[in-house]
Scaffold this active site. Structure first.
Site, PDB file in Angstrom:
ATOM      1  N   TYR A  60       0.911  -1.280   0.133  1.00  0.00           N
ATOM      2  CA  TYR A  60      -0.098   0.015   0.086  1.00  0.00           C
ATOM      3  C   TYR A  60       0.910   1.154  -0.066  1.00  0.00           C
ATOM      4  O   TYR A  60       1.840   1.593   0.771  1.00  0.00           O
ATOM      5  CB  TYR A  60      -0.934  -0.070   1.288  1.00  0.00           C
ATOM      6  CG  TYR A  60      -2.367  -0.217   0.898  1.00  0.00           C
ATOM      7  CD1 TYR A  60      -2.817   0.423  -0.013  1.00  0.00           C
ATOM      8  CD2 TYR A  60      -3.070  -1.520   1.430  1.00  0.00           C
ATOM      9  CE1 TYR A  60      -4.199   0.255  -0.348  1.00  0.00           C
ATOM     10  CE2 TYR A  60      -4.431  -1.619   0.931  1.00  0.00           C
ATOM     11  CZ  TYR A  60      -5.173  -1.059  -0.037  1.00  0.00           C
ATOM     12  OH  TYR A  60      -6.035  -1.149  -0.226  1.00  0.00           O
ATOM     13  N   GLU A  62      -0.577   4.859  -0.496  1.00  0.00           N
ATOM     14  CA  GLU A  62      -1.485   5.895  -1.066  1.00  0.00           C
ATOM     15  C   GLU A  62      -0.628   7.397  -0.840  1.00  0.00           C
ATOM     16  O   GLU A  62       0.093   7.331   0.062  1.00  0.00           O
ATOM     17  CB  GLU A  62      -2.674   5.988  -0.202  1.00  0.00           C
ATOM     18  CG  GLU A  62      -3.729   5.141  -0.424  1.00  0.00           C
ATOM     19  CD  GLU A  62      -4.864   4.699   0.272  1.00  0.00           C
ATOM     20  OE1 GLU A  62      -4.273   4.558   1.468  1.00  0.00           O
ATOM     21  OE2 GLU A  62      -5.861   4.841  -0.096  1.00  0.00           O
ATOM     22  N   ASP A 206      -7.193  11.925 -25.772  1.00  0.00           N
ATOM     23  CA  ASP A 206      -7.072  10.732 -25.092  1.00  0.00           C
ATOM     24  C   ASP A 206      -6.229   9.866 -26.322  1.00  0.00           C
ATOM     25  O   ASP A 206      -6.879   9.679 -27.349  1.00  0.00           O
ATOM     26  CB  ASP A 206      -8.478  10.264 -24.864  1.00  0.00           C
ATOM     27  CG  ASP A 206      -8.457   8.670 -24.479  1.00  0.00           C
ATOM     28  OD1 ASP A 206      -7.617   7.929 -24.510  1.00  0.00           O
ATOM     29  OD2 ASP A 206      -9.517   8.235 -23.976  1.00  0.00           O
ATOM     30  N   THR A 232      -3.732   4.655 -22.395  1.00  0.00           N
ATOM     31  CA  THR A 232      -3.604   3.416 -21.799  1.00  0.00           C
ATOM     32  C   THR A 232      -2.217   2.907 -21.780  1.00  0.00           C
ATOM     33  O   THR A 232      -1.406   3.532 -22.975  1.00  0.00           O
ATOM     34  CB  THR A 232      -4.610   2.212 -22.209  1.00  0.00           C
ATOM     35  OG1 THR A 232      -4.376   2.409 -23.583  1.00  0.00           O
ATOM     36  CG2 THR A 232      -5.850   2.426 -21.834  1.00  0.00           C
ATOM     37  N   LYS A 235      -2.010  -1.006 -25.131  1.00  0.00           N
ATOM     38  CA  LYS A 235      -2.079  -1.297 -26.402  1.00  0.00           C
ATOM     39  C   LYS A 235      -0.858  -1.188 -27.251  1.00  0.00           C
ATOM     40  O   LYS A 235       0.000  -2.046 -27.211  1.00  0.00           O
ATOM     41  CB  LYS A 235      -3.265  -0.062 -27.111  1.00  0.00           C
ATOM     42  CG  LYS A 235      -4.629  -0.017 -26.177  1.00  0.00           C
ATOM     43  CD  LYS A 235      -5.419   0.706 -26.640  1.00  0.00           C
ATOM     44  CE  LYS A 235      -6.894   0.485 -26.126  1.00  0.00           C
ATOM     45  NZ  LYS A 235      -6.932   1.240 -24.779  1.00  0.00           N
ATOM     46  N   ARG A 241      -1.479  -3.833 -18.249  1.00  0.00           N
ATOM     47  CA  ARG A 241      -2.579  -3.147 -18.618  1.00  0.00           C
ATOM     48  C   ARG A 241      -3.092  -2.052 -17.689  1.00  0.00           C
ATOM     49  O   ARG A 241      -3.127  -2.448 -16.271  1.00  0.00           O
ATOM     50  CB  ARG A 241      -3.687  -4.480 -18.310  1.00  0.00           C
ATOM     51  CG  ARG A 241      -4.936  -4.162 -18.479  1.00  0.00           C
ATOM     52  CD  ARG A 241      -5.837  -5.030 -18.960  1.00  0.00           C
ATOM     53  NE  ARG A 241      -7.105  -4.463 -19.357  1.00  0.00           N
ATOM     54  CZ  ARG A 241      -7.581  -4.723 -20.564  1.00  0.00           C
ATOM     55  NH1 ARG A 241      -6.783  -5.762 -21.445  1.00  0.00           N
ATOM     56  NH2 ARG A 241      -8.371  -4.453 -21.345  1.00  0.00           N
TER      57      ARG A 241
HETATM   58  N1  DSN Z   1     -12.094  -1.365 -25.456  1.00  0.00           N
HETATM   59  C1  DSN Z   1     -10.914  -0.653 -25.856  1.00  0.00           C
HETATM   60  C2  DSN Z   1     -10.722  -0.733 -27.388  1.00  0.00           C
HETATM   61  O1  DSN Z   1     -10.832  -1.736 -27.762  1.00  0.00           O
HETATM   62  O2  DSN Z   1     -10.530   0.093 -28.292  1.00  0.00           O
HETATM   63  C3  DSN Z   1     -11.015   1.084 -25.673  1.00  0.00           C
HETATM   64  O3  DSN Z   1     -10.999   1.246 -24.415  1.00  0.00           O
END
Ligand code: DSN
Length: 424
Positions: A60, A62, A206, A232, A235, A241
């Protein structure tokens, strides 16, 4: 190899919980046995996975490095400081917050930093390629904020920039958001910056889908233009993740307070360590070559599918993904996804702009090339992949026992055997 214990011990898992161990093994088999073309997925490195499966998961912490609400944080502080510094250097950003648990959590924090309930946001509409968290009515973002949406131009199928400017001047949103989950083309960040400046709005990008291409210096970066960029890390970027935010110095305090304590509690230190590993990977020449290849492969795959009548919207792609209209081949998205699945090809149905079908049927498919590029495939293989998809979609069946499904699955298997996922 050292006999020191870091955290992961598959033998221990297998002997205690063979059912879950079996799931891990069969998922690895699935990854290795088929073609992975989901545009938002990738295969992170064993180094990233090792950090994820480590004892840092227990801690933890925080707060922020040097300012924690728990003792014993000296080691995890090192990991978070490394992640922050590497992220800032990678993107040339004034500030990085590496604590968001996911893209949706990162986006929540951006709302928390800049908007009050009822405030107006201008963002891309979900059916035209946006994202649930960009003001969709079924998301907190559409329930708590007044979301006004722009879309794509009917002819070009790319962002309707005239509409963006018109809606911005009409609604005077507090925040203008660019980015989404099915945008094949580069975004004109300078245009959005100018419009945001003209109405005194925050400009938010984003970048979840394409940030890996920015990290690999394969496409222009939104960082010099935007007040804040959320993304994110799993990707094209190929990390764990998770999520992260970079912003200008002026917004550092607002973003940090919005991530913690406004939206999140304890940061996931194992994931933060894995993000640090990933940011280090992204700074290598190998990574830059990978990012450039992802785009070359996506262009080749889009063209190959187009040659089979599976029309790429916007006429192609500048990024890692393409969106395809199946109406010319008289197949729905849901059927195409099922037929590909039966043939060992994983992709997703997707609404296309102005789609006459409901989202759960859809007239399109979305394909991305991050996974296959990570596996080492190149342009020659993309032609083969396009042929396999076209056969599965136009002649195949959702039944894995169907003759065409079986034939294509065999050819998929031959191809991926040459480019194994997670080779030993
Ligand atoms: N679910 C993701 C996608 O497949 O683009 C976006 O959050």
């Amino acid at each position: 190899m050292s006999d020191t214990f870091y955290g992961s011990d598959f033998d221990a898992l297998e002997s205690f919980d063979p059912e879950i161990a079996g799931v891990l093994l069969s998922e690895l088999g699935r990854l290795r046995g088929g073609l992975q073309l989901i545009a938002s997925e990738n295969m992170s490195s064993p180094a990233v996975l090792t950090a994820l499966g480590s004892t840092l998961s227990n801690k933890y912490a925080e707060g922020y490095p040097g300012r924690r609400y728990y003792g014993g944080c000296a080691e995890v502080d090192k990991a978070e400081n490394l992640a922050i510094e590497r992220c800032k250097a990678l993107f040339g950003a004034d500030h990085a917050n590496v604590q968001p648990h996911s893209g949706a959590s990162a986006n929540q924090a951006v709302y928390g930093a800049f908007l009050q309930p009822g405030d107006t946001l201008l963002a891309m509409s979900l059916p035209h390629g946006g994202h649930l968290t960009h003001g969709s009515k079924v998301s907190f973002s559409g329930k708590w904020f007044n979301a006004v949406h722009y879309g794509v131009d009917k002819d070009t199928e790319d962002i309707d920039y005239e509409q963006v400017e018109r809606l911005a001047k009409e609604h005077r949103p507090k925040v203008i958001l660019a980015g989404g989950s099915a945008i094949p083309r580069l975004i004109d960040f300078a245009f959005f910056r100018r419009v945001a400046d003209e109405i005194g709005a925050i400009f938010w990008v984003d970048a979840a889908h394409f940030i890996g291409l920015v990290a690999g210096q394969a496409i222009p970066s939104p960082v010099p233009y935007a007040d804040v960029v959320s993304f994110t890390t799993h990707k094209v970027l190929r990390g764990p993740r998770s999520g992260a935010i970079v912003c200008t110095e002026a917004h550092r305090a607002a973003i940090d307070k919005a991530v913690f304590p406004m939206m999140q509690g304890g940061p996931q230190m194992h994931s933060i360590a894995a993000k640090a590993v990933n940011f280090k990977e992204c700074a290598t020449a190998e990574y830059q070559a990978y990012a450039a290849q992802v785009i070359a492969n996506a262009a080749a795959l889009a063209k190959g599918l187009g040659d089979h009548g599976i029309r790429p919207t916007t006429g192609g792609t500048d990024t890692h993904l393409s969106l395809h209209d199946l109406q010319p081949v008289l197949v729905t998205g849901v059927d195409a996804e099922a037929r590909c699945d039966a043939a060992g090809i994983t992709l997703n149905k997707n609404a296309i702009p102005f789609d006459p079908q409901k989202p759960n049927i859809a007239s399109g498919i979305r394909v991305g090339t991050a996974c296959v590029t990570t596996q080492g495939m190149g342009i020659a293989e993309m032609q083969v992949v396009a042929d396999l998809i076209a056969t599965a979609v136009t002649k195949g069946d959702a039944d894995p026992g169907h003759r065409v499904s079986t034939e294509v699955r065999g050819q998929v298997s031959d191809l991926v055997r040459r480019f194994p996922a997670y080779p030993r």
